[in-house]
Design a protein around this motif. Structure first.
Motif, PDB file in Angstrom:
ATOM      1  N   TYR A  77      -4.434 -10.938  -2.614  1.00  0.00           N
ATOM      2  CA  TYR A  77      -4.495 -11.406  -1.235  1.00  0.00           C
ATOM      3  C   TYR A  77      -4.081 -10.370  -0.195  1.00  0.00           C
ATOM      4  O   TYR A  77      -4.406 -10.513   0.978  1.00  0.00           O
ATOM      5  CB  TYR A  77      -3.622 -12.648  -1.072  1.00  0.00           C
ATOM      6  CG  TYR A  77      -4.156 -13.833  -1.827  1.00  0.00           C
ATOM      7  CD1 TYR A  77      -5.256 -14.542  -1.361  1.00  0.00           C
ATOM      8  CD2 TYR A  77      -3.591 -14.227  -3.032  1.00  0.00           C
ATOM      9  CE1 TYR A  77      -5.772 -15.631  -2.056  1.00  0.00           C
ATOM     10  CE2 TYR A  77      -4.095 -15.318  -3.746  1.00  0.00           C
ATOM     11  CZ  TYR A  77      -5.175 -16.010  -3.243  1.00  0.00           C
ATOM     12  OH  TYR A  77      -5.678 -17.078  -3.937  1.00  0.00           O
ATOM     13  N   TYR A  78      -3.342  -9.328  -0.601  1.00  0.00           N
ATOM     14  CA  TYR A  78      -2.807  -8.416   0.397  1.00  0.00           C
ATOM     15  C   TYR A  78      -3.271  -6.969   0.261  1.00  0.00           C
ATOM     16  O   TYR A  78      -3.464  -6.290   1.240  1.00  0.00           O
ATOM     17  CB  TYR A  78      -1.271  -8.432   0.351  1.00  0.00           C
ATOM     18  CG  TYR A  78      -0.676  -9.751   0.710  1.00  0.00           C
ATOM     19  CD1 TYR A  78      -0.644 -10.180   2.038  1.00  0.00           C
ATOM     20  CD2 TYR A  78      -0.128 -10.594  -0.254  1.00  0.00           C
ATOM     21  CE1 TYR A  78      -0.088 -11.397   2.392  1.00  0.00           C
ATOM     22  CE2 TYR A  78       0.437 -11.814   0.087  1.00  0.00           C
ATOM     23  CZ  TYR A  78       0.452 -12.204   1.403  1.00  0.00           C
ATOM     24  OH  TYR A  78       0.999 -13.406   1.747  1.00  0.00           O
ATOM     25  N   ARG A  79      -3.432  -6.467  -0.957  1.00  0.00           N
ATOM     26  CA  ARG A  79      -3.643  -5.033  -1.143  1.00  0.00           C
ATOM     27  C   ARG A  79      -5.052  -4.570  -0.774  1.00  0.00           C
ATOM     28  O   ARG A  79      -5.243  -3.467  -0.273  1.00  0.00           O
ATOM     29  CB  ARG A  79      -3.346  -4.674  -2.615  1.00  0.00           C
ATOM     30  CG  ARG A  79      -3.602  -3.226  -2.963  1.00  0.00           C
ATOM     31  CD  ARG A  79      -2.695  -2.282  -2.169  1.00  0.00           C
ATOM     32  NE  ARG A  79      -3.022  -0.892  -2.449  1.00  0.00           N
ATOM     33  CZ  ARG A  79      -3.934  -0.196  -1.826  1.00  0.00           C
ATOM     34  NH1 ARG A  79      -4.662  -0.772  -0.865  1.00  0.00           N
ATOM     35  NH2 ARG A  79      -4.147   1.064  -2.128  1.00  0.00           N
ATOM     36  N   ALA A  80      -6.068  -5.412  -1.039  1.00  0.00           N
ATOM     37  CA  ALA A  80      -7.456  -4.975  -0.876  1.00  0.00           C
ATOM     38  C   ALA A  80      -7.736  -4.473   0.539  1.00  0.00           C
ATOM     39  O   ALA A  80      -7.396  -5.120   1.523  1.00  0.00           O
ATOM     40  CB  ALA A  80      -8.405  -6.118  -1.210  1.00  0.00           C
TER      41      ALA A  80
ATOM     42  N   ALA B 185       0.822  -1.212   0.000  1.00  0.00           N
ATOM     43  CA  ALA B 185       0.000   0.000   0.000  1.00  0.00           C
ATOM     44  C   ALA B 185       0.857   1.263   0.000  1.00  0.00           C
ATOM     45  O   ALA B 185       0.500   2.261  -0.631  1.00  0.00           O
ATOM     46  CB  ALA B 185      -0.920  -0.002   1.218  1.00  0.00           C
ATOM     47  N   LYS B 186       1.975   1.218   0.685  1.00  0.00           N
ATOM     48  CA  LYS B 186       2.833   2.404   0.807  1.00  0.00           C
ATOM     49  C   LYS B 186       3.574   2.727  -0.483  1.00  0.00           C
ATOM     50  O   LYS B 186       3.663   3.894  -0.885  1.00  0.00           O
ATOM     51  CB  LYS B 186       3.843   2.217   1.949  1.00  0.00           C
ATOM     52  CG  LYS B 186       4.679   3.459   2.250  1.00  0.00           C
ATOM     53  CD  LYS B 186       5.540   3.237   3.475  1.00  0.00           C
ATOM     54  CE  LYS B 186       6.373   4.484   3.801  1.00  0.00           C
ATOM     55  NZ  LYS B 186       5.532   5.619   4.208  1.00  0.00           N
ATOM     56  N   TYR B 187       4.106   1.691  -1.142  1.00  0.00           N
ATOM     57  CA  TYR B 187       4.967   1.933  -2.301  1.00  0.00           C
ATOM     58  C   TYR B 187       4.304   1.632  -3.649  1.00  0.00           C
ATOM     59  O   TYR B 187       4.864   1.953  -4.696  1.00  0.00           O
ATOM     60  CB  TYR B 187       6.270   1.137  -2.160  1.00  0.00           C
ATOM     61  CG  TYR B 187       7.051   1.549  -0.936  1.00  0.00           C
ATOM     62  CD1 TYR B 187       7.694   2.776  -0.876  1.00  0.00           C
ATOM     63  CD2 TYR B 187       7.104   0.730   0.194  1.00  0.00           C
ATOM     64  CE1 TYR B 187       8.388   3.171   0.253  1.00  0.00           C
ATOM     65  CE2 TYR B 187       7.794   1.113   1.333  1.00  0.00           C
ATOM     66  CZ  TYR B 187       8.435   2.342   1.352  1.00  0.00           C
ATOM     67  OH  TYR B 187       9.114   2.733   2.484  1.00  0.00           O
ATOM     68  N   SER B 188       3.141   0.999  -3.604  1.00  0.00           N
ATOM     69  CA  SER B 188       2.384   0.700  -4.840  1.00  0.00           C
ATOM     70  C   SER B 188       3.250   0.036  -5.894  1.00  0.00           C
ATOM     71  O   SER B 188       3.155   0.355  -7.082  1.00  0.00           O
ATOM     72  CB  SER B 188       1.775   2.001  -5.402  1.00  0.00           C
ATOM     73  OG  SER B 188       0.905   2.585  -4.470  1.00  0.00           O
TER      74      SER B 188
ATOM     75  N   PHE C 100       1.388   2.422  10.111  1.00  0.00           N
ATOM     76  CA  PHE C 100       2.089   1.176  10.424  1.00  0.00           C
ATOM     77  C   PHE C 100       3.594   1.404  10.529  1.00  0.00           C
ATOM     78  O   PHE C 100       4.234   0.986  11.498  1.00  0.00           O
ATOM     79  CB  PHE C 100       1.772   0.139   9.343  1.00  0.00           C
ATOM     80  CG  PHE C 100       2.444  -1.185   9.526  1.00  0.00           C
ATOM     81  CD1 PHE C 100       1.965  -2.108  10.448  1.00  0.00           C
ATOM     82  CD2 PHE C 100       3.558  -1.534   8.779  1.00  0.00           C
ATOM     83  CE1 PHE C 100       2.583  -3.342  10.626  1.00  0.00           C
ATOM     84  CE2 PHE C 100       4.184  -2.761   8.942  1.00  0.00           C
ATOM     85  CZ  PHE C 100       3.691  -3.668   9.866  1.00  0.00           C
ATOM     86  N   PHE C 101       4.160   2.087   9.529  1.00  0.00           N
ATOM     87  CA  PHE C 101       5.608   2.287   9.505  1.00  0.00           C
ATOM     88  C   PHE C 101       6.057   3.485  10.359  1.00  0.00           C
ATOM     89  O   PHE C 101       7.224   3.866  10.304  1.00  0.00           O
ATOM     90  CB  PHE C 101       6.094   2.443   8.054  1.00  0.00           C
ATOM     91  CG  PHE C 101       6.114   1.147   7.291  1.00  0.00           C
ATOM     92  CD1 PHE C 101       7.078   0.180   7.555  1.00  0.00           C
ATOM     93  CD2 PHE C 101       5.157   0.882   6.326  1.00  0.00           C
ATOM     94  CE1 PHE C 101       7.094  -1.024   6.865  1.00  0.00           C
ATOM     95  CE2 PHE C 101       5.159  -0.317   5.620  1.00  0.00           C
ATOM     96  CZ  PHE C 101       6.132  -1.276   5.896  1.00  0.00           C
TER      97      PHE C 101
ATOM     98  N   GLN D  34      -2.797   4.155   1.849  1.00  0.00           N
ATOM     99  CA  GLN D  34      -1.569   4.877   2.186  1.00  0.00           C
ATOM    100  C   GLN D  34      -1.575   5.367   3.631  1.00  0.00           C
ATOM    101  O   GLN D  34      -0.567   5.288   4.332  1.00  0.00           O
ATOM    102  CB  GLN D  34      -1.416   6.065   1.235  1.00  0.00           C
ATOM    103  CG  GLN D  34      -0.166   6.901   1.476  1.00  0.00           C
ATOM    104  CD  GLN D  34       1.077   6.267   0.906  1.00  0.00           C
ATOM    105  OE1 GLN D  34       1.055   5.772  -0.204  1.00  0.00           O
ATOM    106  NE2 GLN D  34       2.159   6.266   1.664  1.00  0.00           N
ATOM    107  N   ARG D  35      -2.710   5.848   4.088  1.00  0.00           N
ATOM    108  CA  ARG D  35      -2.797   6.374   5.456  1.00  0.00           C
ATOM    109  C   ARG D  35      -2.473   5.298   6.481  1.00  0.00           C
ATOM    110  O   ARG D  35      -1.694   5.531   7.415  1.00  0.00           O
ATOM    111  CB  ARG D  35      -4.207   6.942   5.695  1.00  0.00           C
ATOM    112  CG  ARG D  35      -4.431   7.494   7.108  1.00  0.00           C
ATOM    113  CD  ARG D  35      -5.844   8.068   7.231  1.00  0.00           C
ATOM    114  NE  ARG D  35      -6.847   7.077   6.915  1.00  0.00           N
ATOM    115  CZ  ARG D  35      -7.273   6.140   7.777  1.00  0.00           C
ATOM    116  NH1 ARG D  35      -6.755   6.081   9.003  1.00  0.00           N
ATOM    117  NH2 ARG D  35      -8.217   5.287   7.418  1.00  0.00           N
ATOM    118  N   LYS D  36      -3.071   4.121   6.328  1.00  0.00           N
ATOM    119  CA  LYS D  36      -2.806   3.035   7.280  1.00  0.00           C
ATOM    120  C   LYS D  36      -1.362   2.552   7.164  1.00  0.00           C
ATOM    121  O   LYS D  36      -0.737   2.184   8.162  1.00  0.00           O
ATOM    122  CB  LYS D  36      -3.775   1.876   7.037  1.00  0.00           C
ATOM    123  CG  LYS D  36      -5.174   2.108   7.605  1.00  0.00           C
ATOM    124  CD  LYS D  36      -6.021   0.870   7.500  1.00  0.00           C
ATOM    125  CE  LYS D  36      -7.386   1.065   8.151  1.00  0.00           C
ATOM    126  NZ  LYS D  36      -7.299   1.137   9.615  1.00  0.00           N
TER     127      LYS D  36
END
Length: 298
Positions: free
Chosen positions: A250-253, A227-230, A263-264, A257-259
């Protein structure tokens, strides 16, 4: 499975049952069933029919339950293995306090850091040493978007797919590892790390009522990194996946970016306090500068 079936059809001869009869039976009994339970009932009764057929009570060719269509399972909107950043932060805060009471647990905190924030498998972390952490990584001609001055080298003999993996250590993870290193030995983990991590998750669950999936670290990292780096290619590279094909499925949906930024940006409390002091100092300096300028004006 079988008793309701027998009670429903009672004295009917098996050979007289049709797919329409089976459909009516399922509609009557399965009004509140989910797709998984519907399919399980269908499969069990079909196997029951096949057993009776082998004993010449009926014909396998006219199995009415086998002719019932299977129901598709509805996929979850987001993976249950991906944990919300607020809960991840809550978990790190919990372990951070545990470490203050029992410094030996900093080894588990280091393991969490590398799995949650760097995308390293737990088994790989357990084989790695602190001296394999490069804190002065040289920039490349073209740096990937997630490049930092810290990186961890996972050599081929320690990596699951037997390839050398070099993963960057983001700034928040650098803060956590700095906190942990002085309390650890030569390796990131200690003896019995797997059981110790299970105990930490269980204790966290007992305190908060939150049950963390044992693989949530890697799944969460994958989702938020994507999500962060697309860049599915970059995320797949860090994971040592041969193809990025399944990542968006399996992961992106459901991630954004906000979350991912939340996270990071999970950091130790000592770093939170240090940031506050830097902000206060910066504001104080700005105030003094403004005050001096005003004095000079007069």
């Amino acid at each position: 499975y079988y008793k309701p079936f027998v009670n429903h059809f009672k004295d009917r001869e098996l050979v007289s049952l049709t797919p329409k009869d089976a459909e009516k039976y399922f509609k009557k009994r399965g009004g509140g069933w989910g797709n998984t339970h519907w399919n399980s009932q269908r499969n069990y009764l079909s196997r029951f029919w096949q057993v009776l057929a082998k004993n010449d009570y009926c014909s396998a060719d006219v199995d009415p339950f086998l002719k019932l269509p299977k129901k598709k399972k509805k996929g979850a909107r987001t993976s249950t293995k991906v944990t919300d950043p607020k809960i991840v932060e809550q978990y790190f805060r919990f372990v951070e306090k545990e470490c203050e009471r029992y410094p030996a647990k900093y080894a588990e905190l280091a393991l969490m850091t590398l799995t949650f924030f760097c995308g390293i498998r737990v088994e790989e972390v357990s084989r790695c040493f602190w001296d394999e952490l490069d804190k002065a990584a040289e920039p490349l001609k073209t740096n990937p978007d997630d490049w930092t001055t810290w990186e961890l080298i996972v050599w081929a003999d320690k990596e699951k797919t037997s390839t050398v993996k070099v993963n960057p250590v983001p700034e928040n993870a650098q803060a956590w590892l700095t906190l942990c290193q002085k309390h650890c030995g030569e390796k990131f983990t200690r003896e019995g790390w797997r059981v110790k991590m299970q105990k930490l998750r269980r204790k966290f669950g007992e305190k908060t009522g939150i049950k963390l999936h044992q693989n949530t670290a890697r799944h969460s990292w994958t989702s938020y990194h994507l999500a962060k780096y697309s860049s599915p290619d970059l995320t797949a590279l860090r994971l040592s996946h041969p193809s990025p094909k399944t990542l968006n499925t399996y992961y992106r949906a459901g991630r954004n970016q906000r979350k991912a930024d939340q996270f990071f940006d999970i950091i130790p409390l000592v770093e939170v306090e240090a940031r506050k002091r830097r902000v206060i100092a910066k504001d104080q300096k700005a105030y003094e500068d403004a005050k001096n300028q005003c004095s000079e004006g007069y």
